[in-house]
Design an enzyme around this catalytic site. Structure first.
Site: not given
Ligand code: MN
Length: 527
Positions: A36, A42, A44, A249, A251, A383
């Site tokens: 989410h 996060h 759930d 830079k 990568d 890099e």
């Molecule tokens: Mn949530």
């Protein structure tokens, strides 16, 4: 807990989330893990119990490593139908942001298989604050525990138990929905169309860009086709200078994008097409709604936001990581040729016209302070950086001294010229014989037997097998301790090393990765 809290937090009709309905029986014990992207990203974790989904928000996501304990905040119960929810919760609603079903499957108590028995033990565990369970999902497998912390009712720890599913490899690298195969970005982009307000903002931004004084200085002409990008010269040390700007830079793959009448073409330094290969970027560019010629770098970043070249190379197969196009230059915009404008003005225009998009990013810079910037880049294990003269014009196809690159690591691209027999239990090959071009001649520059992961050995060997030839590709055969199987000098790899000997041989080269985007003929000494 019931669903009252769930109900009061949401306005049904304004959010596509399901309305609260309790289920009393039937249905198996399912679990779901939503990924989410709300204010903070996060995961759930939701477990079906007593007709609802008991829910915990896990800020750092689940881990398969038993030594890691992840904080899991208990949140309101969600209705059972939430198990199928994937989509965008619009701005202004509770938990606004996009959601994918990162994982889904069945779960039970570790000691019983029977559903009724299992549910009873799970309910007891929840009450006691020590909930043990076995997951059988697409990503998460094996035994876990949720343990309530002493400090408050809501804080729990999610812990993987030791079993054959335990692993130190981060499972979060797998970032696609277990149901639709979509990433969070895919879901976000397919979400509600641009609002009226967003459209208006876009129009204003484009009009402002068109009225820009700088654009009036730029000659009008057709957009060039299939250009070669401007290249930077490698230098040893970072520096500070009031007339220079400093960029990361990246990568990844250098990529030019032509957007013409809604058609998008993306290609590499050597004009290999990326249009189909990185379709999400092609689609995002098509939505920009104006003609432009862009220069930038395609990267895949991991969950820590670090570009990961291996993930990029495997992107089509694995889909792991977040695909991005970092744009750092604007060469042509709505019939205007900008290549003669000072770089800083090109970048200002670019920043103005690029909308905030999950796939297309403006590659920002810092002014003057190159040394400080370089130290940050090196500390983060990135890099290197590119220094650019702020007043420089864009010189397509030229390696210029107006653009300089400073690497945080010493690396060299090499053409693989042969390999030795494996020894000591290793399979496929022992070391790679490395070379590069000096003028028109292929020169031996050392050999590397280190840095390979198990799977690298097989992949490289399978690519070398069809290239095997009797003849040594060097004019003078180098002296080696073990016999060499020669190959046609075609496959390019990149190594890190500690320096050059007086005879032009690399000290302690260590294999980094294959560079299949680089043609062998262009591999020369990098300084
Ligand atoms: Mn949530």
């Amino acid at each position: 807990m019931g669903l009252r809290e769930y109900k009061t937090k949401r306005k049904f009709g304004k959010t596509p989330e399901p309305e609260p309905k309790e289920r009393t029986e039937g249905d198996q014990l399912i679990f779901v893990v939503h990924k989410h992207a709300a204010r903070n990203l996060h995961y759930d974790l939701r477990l079906k119990m007593d007709g609802v989904l008991k829910s915990w928000a896990v800020p750092k996501g689940p881990s398969l490593d038993p030594s890691i304990k992840r904080l899991a905040m208990m949140v309101e119960d969600h209705p059972f139908d939430y198990k199928d929810f994937e989509g965008v919760i619009p701005e202004g609603n509770y938990g606004a942001g996009s959601v994918i079903i990162w994982d889904r499957g069945f779960y039970r108590h570790p000691s019983v298989k029977d559903k009724k028995e299992s549910e009873k033990l799970l309910r007891d565990g929840l009450k006691k604050g020590d909930l043990k369970f076995v997951l059988n999902g697409k990503k998460l497998q094996g035994e876990f525990a949720l343990v309530r912390m002493r400090k408050d009712e809501k804080s729990w720890l999610l812990i993987k138990k030791k079993d054959r599913h335990a692993s130190e490899v981060s499972i979060l690298k797998e970032n696609r929905s277990a149901v639709s195969g979509k990433t969070l970005e895919d879901v976000a982009e397919a979400g509600p169309r641009e609002s009226f307000k967003q459209k208006k903002v876009k129009q204003i931004r484009l009009r402002e860009a068109l009225e820009d004084e700088d654009l009036k200085d730029a000659p009008v002409g057709p957009m060039p086709h299939n250009i070669k990008p401007m290249l930077a010269t490698l230098v040893k040390k970072p520096f500070d200078h009031p007339d220079w700007i400093f960029e990361m830079k990246w990568d990844g793959y250098r990529a030019i994008a032509e957007i013409r009448d809604g058609d998008v073409s993306i290609y590499s330094r050597n004009r290999i097409s990326f249009t189909q290969k990185f379709l999400p970027i092609t689609d995002a560019l098509r939505k920009l709604g104006f003609d432009a010629l862009l220069d930038g770098e395609i990267v895949v970043v991991n969950d820590q936001g670090h570009p990961d070249f291996e993930m990029l190379q495997n992107y089509q197969k694995s889909g792991s990581g977040h695909l991005l196009y970092y744009v750092f230059d604007l060469l042509h915009f709505r019939e205007h040729d900008l290549t003669g404008l000072p770089l800083l003005r090109r970048k200002e225009l670019l920043k103005k016209i690029l909308p905030s998009s999950p796939k297309i990013k403006f590659s920002d810079h810092v002014l003057k302070e190159g040394i400080l910037f370089f130290n940050v880049v090196r500390e983060k294990g990135l890099e290197g950086m590119i220094a650019k003269h702020s007043q420089s014009a864009y010189q397509a196809g030229k390696r210029s001294r107006q653009w300089l690159k400073v690497k945080a690591r010493l690396t060299q691209e090499c053409v693989i010229a042969g390999f030795t027999e494996p020894g000591g239990g290793r399979k496929y090959f022992g070391s790679l014989v490395l070379s590069m071009y000096d003028e028109d001649e292929l020169k031996y520059i050392g050999h590397s037997g280190g840095g390979f992961e198990e799977k690298d050995l097989k992949v490289i060997f399978n690519k070398l097998k069809p290239l095997i030839q009797k003849k040594c590709p060097f004019k003078i055969e180098p002296e080696t301790n073990t016999p060499v199987t020669w190959v046609k000098p075609e496959l390019v790899c990149e190594v890190t090393f500690t320096g050059w000997t007086e005879d032009g041989i690399m000290r302690q080269p260590v294999f980094l990765r294959l560079r299949e985007d680089k043609p062998a003929r262009e591999v020369v000494k990098e300084n």
